[in-house]
Design a protein around this motif. Structure first.
Motif, PDB file in Angstrom:
ATOM      1  N   GLN A   1      35.380  -8.444 -63.111  1.00 52.54           N
ATOM      2  CA  GLN A   1      35.196  -7.328 -62.153  1.00 52.54           C
ATOM      3  C   GLN A   1      36.033  -7.557 -60.901  1.00 52.54           C
ATOM      4  N   GLY A   2      36.382  -8.828 -60.655  1.00 45.85           N
ATOM      5  CA  GLY A   2      37.157  -9.150 -59.458  1.00 45.85           C
ATOM      6  C   GLY A   2      36.390  -9.987 -58.441  1.00 45.85           C
ATOM      7  N   HIS A   3      35.189 -10.383 -58.798  1.00 48.43           N
ATOM      8  CA  HIS A   3      34.398 -11.167 -57.841  1.00 48.43           C
ATOM      9  C   HIS A   3      34.962 -12.570 -57.628  1.00 48.43           C
ATOM     10  N   LYS A   4      34.782 -13.057 -56.395  1.00 46.02           N
ATOM     11  CA  LYS A   4      35.200 -14.423 -56.061  1.00 46.02           C
ATOM     12  C   LYS A   4      34.040 -15.238 -55.508  1.00 46.02           C
ATOM     13  N   ARG A   5      32.984 -14.538 -55.117  1.00 48.30           N
ATOM     14  CA  ARG A   5      31.829 -15.221 -54.512  1.00 48.30           C
ATOM     15  C   ARG A   5      30.555 -14.799 -55.207  1.00 48.30           C
ATOM     16  N   LEU A   6      29.692 -15.767 -55.437  1.00 50.71           N
ATOM     17  CA  LEU A   6      28.402 -15.462 -56.043  1.00 50.71           C
ATOM     18  C   LEU A   6      27.293 -16.017 -55.180  1.00 50.71           C
ATOM     19  N   ILE A   7      26.119 -15.408 -55.334  1.00 44.26           N
ATOM     20  CA  ILE A   7      24.916 -16.108 -54.886  1.00 44.26           C
ATOM     21  C   ILE A   7      24.104 -16.302 -56.158  1.00 44.26           C
ATOM     22  N   MET A   8      23.911 -17.547 -56.540  1.00 49.83           N
ATOM     23  CA  MET A   8      23.176 -17.822 -57.774  1.00 49.83           C
ATOM     24  C   MET A   8      21.707 -18.043 -57.428  1.00 49.83           C
ATOM     25  N   VAL A   9      20.835 -17.414 -58.231  1.00 48.18           N
ATOM     26  CA  VAL A   9      19.412 -17.371 -57.901  1.00 48.18           C
ATOM     27  C   VAL A   9      18.588 -18.010 -59.026  1.00 48.18           C
ATOM     28  N   TYR A  10      17.614 -18.816 -58.638  1.00 44.01           N
ATOM     29  CA  TYR A  10      16.787 -19.550 -59.602  1.00 44.01           C
ATOM     30  C   TYR A  10      15.329 -19.476 -59.167  1.00 44.01           C
ATOM     31  N   GLY A  11      14.418 -19.285 -60.115  1.00 43.25           N
ATOM     32  CA  GLY A  11      12.993 -19.422 -59.797  1.00 43.25           C
ATOM     33  C   GLY A  11      12.681 -20.909 -59.642  1.00 43.25           C
ATOM     34  N   GLU A  12      11.488 -21.215 -59.188  1.00 39.79           N
ATOM     35  CA  GLU A  12      11.121 -22.629 -59.012  1.00 39.79           C
ATOM     36  C   GLU A  12      10.396 -23.136 -60.260  1.00 39.79           C
ATOM     37  N   HIS A  13      11.037 -24.065 -60.940  1.00 36.90           N
ATOM     38  CA  HIS A  13      10.490 -24.517 -62.227  1.00 36.90           C
ATOM     39  C   HIS A  13      11.173 -25.836 -62.593  1.00 36.90           C
ATOM     40  N   PRO A  14      10.461 -26.725 -63.294  1.00 38.03           N
ATOM     41  CA  PRO A  14      11.121 -27.983 -63.663  1.00 38.03           C
ATOM     42  C   PRO A  14      12.393 -27.768 -64.487  1.00 38.03           C
ATOM     43  N   SER A  15      12.457 -26.653 -65.221  1.00 31.54           N
ATOM     44  CA  SER A  15      13.654 -26.415 -66.039  1.00 31.54           C
ATOM     45  C   SER A  15      14.851 -25.973 -65.190  1.00 31.54           C
ATOM     46  N   SER A  16      14.588 -25.583 -63.933  1.00 33.92           N
ATOM     47  CA  SER A  16      15.728 -25.223 -63.068  1.00 33.92           C
ATOM     48  C   SER A  16      15.664 -26.067 -61.790  1.00 33.92           C
ATOM     49  N   ASP A  17      15.560 -27.368 -61.996  1.00 35.58           N
ATOM     50  CA  ASP A  17      15.521 -28.295 -60.857  1.00 35.58           C
ATOM     51  C   ASP A  17      16.941 -28.528 -60.318  1.00 35.58           C
ATOM     52  N   ALA A  18      17.058 -29.428 -59.348  1.00 33.10           N
ATOM     53  CA  ALA A  18      18.364 -29.620 -58.691  1.00 33.10           C
ATOM     54  C   ALA A  18      19.448 -30.049 -59.677  1.00 33.10           C
ATOM     55  N   ARG A  19      19.083 -30.869 -60.671  1.00 32.67           N
ATOM     56  CA  ARG A  19      20.118 -31.306 -61.634  1.00 32.67           C
ATOM     57  C   ARG A  19      20.625 -30.126 -62.452  1.00 32.67           C
ATOM     58  N   PHE A  20      19.686 -29.248 -62.820  1.00 32.45           N
ATOM     59  CA  PHE A  20      20.079 -28.042 -63.568  1.00 32.45           C
ATOM     60  C   PHE A  20      20.987 -27.164 -62.697  1.00 32.45           C
ATOM     61  N   ILE A  21      20.587 -26.987 -61.435  1.00 28.62           N
ATOM     62  CA  ILE A  21      21.386 -26.131 -60.536  1.00 28.62           C
ATOM     63  C   ILE A  21      22.794 -26.728 -60.386  1.00 28.62           C
ATOM     64  N   ALA A  22      22.842 -28.063 -60.194  1.00 29.24           N
ATOM     65  CA  ALA A  22      24.147 -28.725 -60.038  1.00 29.24           C
ATOM     66  C   ALA A  22      25.028 -28.464 -61.266  1.00 29.24           C
ATOM     67  N   LYS A  23      24.427 -28.561 -62.436  1.00 31.25           N
ATOM     68  CA  LYS A  23      25.169 -28.341 -63.679  1.00 31.25           C
ATOM     69  C   LYS A  23      25.725 -26.913 -63.727  1.00 31.25           C
ATOM     70  N   THR A  24      24.870 -25.948 -63.337  1.00 34.14           N
ATOM     71  CA  THR A  24      25.323 -24.552 -63.402  1.00 34.14           C
ATOM     72  C   THR A  24      26.454 -24.287 -62.387  1.00 34.14           C
ATOM     73  N   LEU A  25      26.408 -24.977 -61.247  1.00 36.24           N
ATOM     74  CA  LEU A  25      27.498 -24.814 -60.266  1.00 36.24           C
ATOM     75  C   LEU A  25      28.793 -25.372 -60.838  1.00 36.24           C
ATOM     76  N   GLU A  26      28.670 -26.518 -61.460  1.00 36.21           N
ATOM     77  CA  GLU A  26      29.851 -27.159 -62.046  1.00 36.21           C
ATOM     78  C   GLU A  26      30.497 -26.247 -63.100  1.00 36.21           C
ATOM     79  N   ILE A  27      29.651 -25.683 -63.956  1.00 39.71           N
ATOM     80  CA  ILE A  27      30.165 -24.790 -65.014  1.00 39.71           C
ATOM     81  C   ILE A  27      30.854 -23.585 -64.381  1.00 39.71           C
ATOM     82  N   THR A  28      30.199 -23.020 -63.368  1.00 38.66           N
ATOM     83  CA  THR A  28      30.740 -21.805 -62.737  1.00 38.66           C
ATOM     84  C   THR A  28      32.087 -22.064 -62.079  1.00 38.66           C
ATOM     85  N   TYR A  29      32.174 -23.159 -61.332  1.00 42.93           N
ATOM     86  CA  TYR A  29      33.444 -23.476 -60.670  1.00 42.93           C
ATOM     87  C   TYR A  29      34.557 -23.771 -61.684  1.00 42.93           C
TER      88      TYR A  29
END
Ligand code: SF4
Length: 489
Positions: A150-178
């Motif tokens: 679409q042309g986007h360059k910036r995201l705000i990624m949103v996560y609920g609070e849950h052990p399956s989306s803890d900081a390690r999971f978030i870090a992984k998703t940032l790495e994949i996205t970048y």
């Protein structure tokens, strides 16, 4: 489907909050939101003299952050003409600090699993009408690719609070996205909206390159907060000091917000101001990078909205609160999301807004499928315009859409950014780069119609640049036309 046993969830929840990481900020066991004091200030400053209001407007126009008594005074204005003056000042302040630029982004919901039970939220654990979904690695890639296309360059990624989306999971998703690059397109900045975390977790996200870390207090009113929140989120202080921990962890840019409609809007504006002041006080003058002011929206399986109309904010009051935030914290970025319908965004945009989302689809996994899926959404959205339509709308108003993230890559974050924002220099430094990224967008993604309006606007904006810079930018624009990308000054 994520399968985590109830026992594992309980044990995880038990270990999330680290009281010692917020108690140290409290004075005499008290936090920086004093409900009685806020109400007193609102009362003491009622029926203000026009001259007093005009002095406060003048102070804000000099880009000085307001004090609580001053903000309380503005919130008490009744005279329509004075409100008009406040609205005009809000627009002028935005232009002085940020110029004719608007930053655009897309929200990307990664997971709607949540252990909390916030009464107003579609993702709350007790909501059986919501379809739970967490993106797999492949699905995340597909979402990001759809957004890059679409042309986007910036995201705000949103996560609920849950052990399956803890900081390690978030870090992984940032790495994949970048890591995703498609035909010269890529996401250059990922901001995160996630639950409050420990300093250790935030350090992990800092190392991976988190953009702005966003945690909204929802309501600053202690009693209302307590009544509406169950689960880990019931701890008001763990949330209130989450951005203090982020700053301690070296996350340079933090973002505050309140969900308007849960309690009195004037009180919440005061709460946001006190939050900004406390951050400034503790972190060498660095306040919030952005402030958000979402209004409560209906959500699937969530009767709260229908049953709690007392504090719902009218469009008129919404305009007032946005303008008062603009005057109160002149240096901060202000985000107006697609929760609001086009007509409201039209009215509120000139009141100091700096960031908007377009092409928004907030059902988890919805971008790649092009699907509207309210049963996977946290709330319902009201402006469904595409990025192209949004950019054309802005360009017709003489506003350049900036996809620039050079500032962050040049270290224009935290203290440095705050300093240039407070001196009203952001637009001087950022307009040339905004023009360059706008040009890239027009060439790579825009419709014919948008390209025409955009090219005209670039010509006009070039005239307002310093002659030396103008020459450099004209040269860069030619290089972009020949195929080079990601040029910045
Ligand atoms: S508001 Fe956030 S924490 Fe509360 S239920 Fe919704 S997703 Fe979970």
């Amino acid at each position: 489907m994520i399968t985590v046993t109830e026992e594992a969830v309980k044990s995880w929840m038990h270990n999330v909050i680290k009281r010692e990481q917020y108690e140290k900020f409290m004075e005499g066991g008290k936090d920086f939101i004093n409900d009685e004091e806020i109400w007193e200030k609102l009362k003491e400053n009622s029926k203000p003299e026009p001259s007093k209001v005009r002095d406060i407007i003048a102070k804000a126009l000099s880009l000085e952050r307001l004090e609580p008594d001053e903000t309380a005074t503005l919130l008490n204005v009744e005279d329509k003409e004075l409100w008009q003056e406040i609205f005009e000042a809000a627009g002028k302040i935005k232009e002085k600090v940020y110029g004719k630029r608007i930053v655009t982004f897309a929200p990307l919901y990664v997971s709607n699993y949540c252990v909390n039970d916030c009464e107003y939220c579609g993702y709350r654990i007790s909501n059986k009408h919501i379809k739970r979904k967490q993106l797999t690695e492949e699905e995340l890639k597909a979402e990001v690719e759809a957004l890059v296309k679409q042309g986007h360059k910036r995201l705000i990624m949103v996560y609920g609070e849950h052990p399956s989306s803890d900081a390690r999971f978030i870090a992984k998703t940032l790495e994949i996205t970048y890591g995703i690059k498609i035909e010269g397109g890529e996401i250059r900045r990922v901001n995160v909206n996630a639950a409050p975390m420990s300093i250790e977790d935030l350090e992990l996200l800092r190392d991976i390159g988190i953009g702005t870390y966003q945690v909204f207090q929802e309501t600053y009113h202690h009693e209302t907060y307590k009544r509406l929140h169950k689960g880990i989120k019931a701890d008001y202080h763990w949330r209130l000091y989450s951005l203090h921990r982020a700053m301690e962890a070296g996350v340079d840019d933090v973002a505050i917000g309140a969900l308007f409609g849960l309690y009195d809007w004037r009180f919440e504006v005061m709460g946001l101001l006190y939050h900004a002041i406390d951050l400034e006080k503790r972190f060498g003058g660095v306040g919030p990078h952005t402030i958000s002011f979402p209004r409560l929206e209906p959500a699937v399986g969530t009767p709260f909205y229908e049953k709690n109309k007392k504090y719902i904010v009218s469009d008129e009051d919404f305009m007032k609160l946005v303008a008062v935030i603009r005057l109160s914290v002149p240096y901060t970025g202000m985000i107006l999301t697609a929760r609001e319908p086009k007509e409201v965004r039209e009215k509120v945009l000139p009141l100091g807004v700096t960031q908007l989302d377009f092409g928004t689809n907030i059902g988890v996994g919805a971008y790649s499928k092009g699907a509207y899926s309210p049963e996977k959404q946290q709330f319902l959205i009201n402006d469904e315009r595409s990025l192209d339509e949004g950019i054309r709308w802005l360009a017709e108003k003489g506003l350049i859409t900036s996809f620039c993230t050079a500032g962050y890559r040049c270290g224009r974050t935290g203290n440095y950014f705050m300093d240039i924002a407070k001196k009203g220099k952001v637009h001087k430094l950022c307009m040339p780069n905004a023009i360059l990224t706008f040009k890239e967008y027009l060439l790579d993604y825009a419709s014919e119609e948008t390209r025409k309006v955009g090219e005209k606007l670039i010509e006009k904006e070039l005239e307002s640049l310093d002659p030396k810079i103008k020459g450099i930018i004209q040269d860069y624009l030619k290089r972009i036309e020949k195929g080079e990308r990601d040029l910045y000054v």
